[in-house]
Design a protein around this motif. Sequence first.
Motif, mmCIF file in Angstrom:
data_model
loop_
_atom_site.group_PDB
_atom_site.id
_atom_site.type_symbol
_atom_site.label_atom_id
_atom_site.label_comp_id
_atom_site.label_asym_id
_atom_site.label_seq_id
_atom_site.Cartn_x
_atom_site.Cartn_y
_atom_site.Cartn_z
ATOM 1 N N THR A 9 -14.121 -60.724 18.725
ATOM 2 C CA THR A 9 -13.985 -59.385 18.180
ATOM 3 C C THR A 9 -15.173 -58.973 17.337
ATOM 4 O O THR A 9 -15.720 -59.758 16.576
ATOM 5 C CB THR A 9 -12.720 -59.324 17.295
ATOM 6 O OG1 THR A 9 -11.640 -59.860 18.029
ATOM 7 C CG2 THR A 9 -12.426 -57.919 16.859
ATOM 8 N N TYR A 11 -15.794 -57.026 14.242
ATOM 9 C CA TYR A 11 -14.877 -56.653 13.175
ATOM 10 C C TYR A 11 -15.166 -55.271 12.601
ATOM 11 O O TYR A 11 -14.371 -54.733 11.856
ATOM 12 C CB TYR A 11 -14.920 -57.708 12.065
ATOM 13 C CG TYR A 11 -14.498 -59.057 12.585
ATOM 14 C CD1 TYR A 11 -13.179 -59.299 12.953
ATOM 15 C CD2 TYR A 11 -15.421 -60.064 12.765
ATOM 16 C CE1 TYR A 11 -12.797 -60.515 13.470
ATOM 17 C CE2 TYR A 11 -15.038 -61.297 13.275
ATOM 18 C CZ TYR A 11 -13.729 -61.513 13.626
ATOM 19 O OH TYR A 11 -13.363 -62.713 14.143
ATOM 20 N N ASP A 13 -15.222 -52.423 14.218
ATOM 21 C CA ASP A 13 -14.287 -51.431 14.746
ATOM 22 C C ASP A 13 -13.200 -52.034 15.628
ATOM 23 O O ASP A 13 -12.289 -51.346 16.060
ATOM 24 C CB ASP A 13 -15.037 -50.351 15.530
ATOM 25 C CG ASP A 13 -15.850 -50.913 16.684
ATOM 26 O OD1 ASP A 13 -15.677 -52.097 17.021
ATOM 27 O OD2 ASP A 13 -16.651 -50.158 17.249
ATOM 28 N N GLY A 14 -13.285 -53.328 15.889
ATOM 29 C CA GLY A 14 -12.263 -53.969 16.704
ATOM 30 C C GLY A 14 -12.254 -53.514 18.149
ATOM 31 O O GLY A 14 -11.271 -53.735 18.848
ATOM 32 N N GLU A 59 -10.538 -61.963 8.765
ATOM 33 C CA GLU A 59 -10.899 -60.610 9.211
ATOM 34 C C GLU A 59 -10.284 -60.322 10.577
ATOM 35 O O GLU A 59 -9.772 -59.224 10.824
ATOM 36 C CB GLU A 59 -12.415 -60.471 9.282
ATOM 37 C CG GLU A 59 -13.130 -60.610 7.959
ATOM 38 C CD GLU A 59 -14.628 -60.666 8.158
ATOM 39 O OE1 GLU A 59 -15.240 -59.622 8.457
ATOM 40 O OE2 GLU A 59 -15.196 -61.767 8.030
ATOM 41 N N ARG A 60 -10.341 -61.304 11.457
ATOM 42 C CA ARG A 60 -9.731 -61.116 12.774
ATOM 43 C C ARG A 60 -8.227 -60.905 12.644
ATOM 44 O O ARG A 60 -7.631 -60.095 13.359
ATOM 45 C CB ARG A 60 -10.026 -62.314 13.683
ATOM 46 C CG ARG A 60 -9.661 -62.052 15.145
ATOM 47 C CD ARG A 60 -9.685 -63.295 15.989
ATOM 48 N NE ARG A 60 -8.599 -64.207 15.626
ATOM 49 C CZ ARG A 60 -8.179 -65.204 16.410
ATOM 50 N NH1 ARG A 60 -8.752 -65.407 17.576
ATOM 51 N NH2 ARG A 60 -7.210 -65.994 16.031
ATOM 52 N N GLU A 62 -6.639 -59.473 10.247
ATOM 53 C CA GLU A 62 -6.408 -58.085 9.836
ATOM 54 C C GLU A 62 -6.496 -57.145 11.027
ATOM 55 O O GLU A 62 -5.702 -56.200 11.167
ATOM 56 C CB GLU A 62 -7.426 -57.682 8.767
ATOM 57 C CG GLU A 62 -7.237 -58.414 7.440
ATOM 58 C CD GLU A 62 -8.324 -58.089 6.439
ATOM 59 O OE1 GLU A 62 -9.208 -57.257 6.783
ATOM 60 O OE2 GLU A 62 -8.304 -58.643 5.330
ATOM 61 N N GLU A 63 -7.461 -57.393 11.930
ATOM 62 C CA GLU A 63 -7.580 -56.571 13.136
ATOM 63 C C GLU A 63 -6.351 -56.731 14.023
ATOM 64 O O GLU A 63 -5.849 -55.766 14.597
ATOM 65 C CB GLU A 63 -8.846 -56.945 13.919
ATOM 66 C CG GLU A 63 -10.140 -56.543 13.250
ATOM 67 C CD GLU A 63 -10.329 -55.043 13.251
ATOM 68 O OE1 GLU A 63 -9.689 -54.358 14.061
ATOM 69 O OE2 GLU A 63 -11.118 -54.547 12.424
ATOM 70 N N ARG A 66 -3.539 -54.662 12.862
ATOM 71 C CA ARG A 66 -3.726 -53.230 13.137
ATOM 72 C C ARG A 66 -3.368 -52.882 14.575
ATOM 73 O O ARG A 66 -2.947 -51.760 14.864
ATOM 74 C CB ARG A 66 -5.171 -52.818 12.836
ATOM 75 C CG ARG A 66 -5.426 -52.559 11.356
ATOM 76 C CD ARG A 66 -6.742 -51.857 11.144
ATOM 77 N NE ARG A 66 -7.848 -52.793 11.147
ATOM 78 C CZ ARG A 66 -8.298 -53.430 10.061
ATOM 79 N NH1 ARG A 66 -7.715 -53.241 8.898
ATOM 80 N NH2 ARG A 66 -9.324 -54.248 10.131
ATOM 81 N N TYR A 67 -3.545 -53.834 15.478
ATOM 82 C CA TYR A 67 -3.292 -53.551 16.894
ATOM 83 C C TYR A 67 -1.858 -53.836 17.331
ATOM 84 O O TYR A 67 -1.420 -53.344 18.375
ATOM 85 C CB TYR A 67 -4.259 -54.352 17.771
ATOM 86 C CG TYR A 67 -5.574 -53.649 17.995
ATOM 87 C CD1 TYR A 67 -5.721 -52.683 18.993
ATOM 88 C CD2 TYR A 67 -6.667 -53.927 17.183
ATOM 89 C CE1 TYR A 67 -6.924 -52.029 19.183
ATOM 90 C CE2 TYR A 67 -7.866 -53.278 17.369
ATOM 91 C CZ TYR A 67 -7.991 -52.327 18.371
ATOM 92 O OH TYR A 67 -9.185 -51.676 18.542
#
Length: 257
Positions: A9, A11, A13-14, A59-60, A62-63, A66-67
């Motif tokens: 990813t 990070y 903008d994913g 960080e991943r 958190e992405e 969000r998805y």
Amino acid sequence: MRADCHAHTTYSDGAEMGAMLDAADRAGLDAVGLTDHCIVVDDDFGRRERYDLVETYEERREEIHRYRDRIDVDVLDAAEVSYVADAEAETRRFLDSADFAYTIGSVHFAGEYDYTSGSQYAAASDEERRAAVERYYDAVVSAVDAGLFDVLGHLDLPERVPQLRGHSARRDYERVAAALAESDTLPEINAGRLHDSLGRVHPDPAMIECFRAEGVPFVVGSDSHAPAELRERVPALRAFLDDADVSVVDVDAVVSG
């Protein structure tokens, strides 16, 4: 059906993760595990320098959060972790801290041998190639015995390297199968070389036969690094499973939370 994929990813903008998850959704998967490469300690082959999930997994994560609400697929925060025999304590500490939903343990290198490229073996004799392959299976059995991982990936990686292909022996397969039969670790049927020169999933059918004889079930992974690979490999895996006499367990068997 679950299929692993390496999202790698970005990070900021994913976008890359989003493309992978959209592909998983369109493929009709029930769940997809994001299993980016994770190498806990430095190695002699530079892989640790190329894969930074040890530093970026939060960080991943958190992405991923969000998805999760955007698609109907269950998105699992997982990792493919390179097994290093002399770094078991460091690996265990990191995995305990990171608390992934599940981990795939893979042997990519062992001792002086790198199994991700054939260049090291181009001028090697048959005896030298066999020694490299035997060292690989030593490491795979050690990875199972260490009890670090939920899933064992790339079970016969030397068969994917043209210079090493054909140097695995049935006794190698039987050793791995016997270790798995005494372990909670599950082997993976992997489509990572389905569309290259091998033209099939791995492990080798002879290895699958040894596992079947020991009553060892499998999980299924696509080993996809791009959306196009996921779209191609999922139907091929389904077709393989329709024809193969193998026992496949549900994703819940490997998810720790």
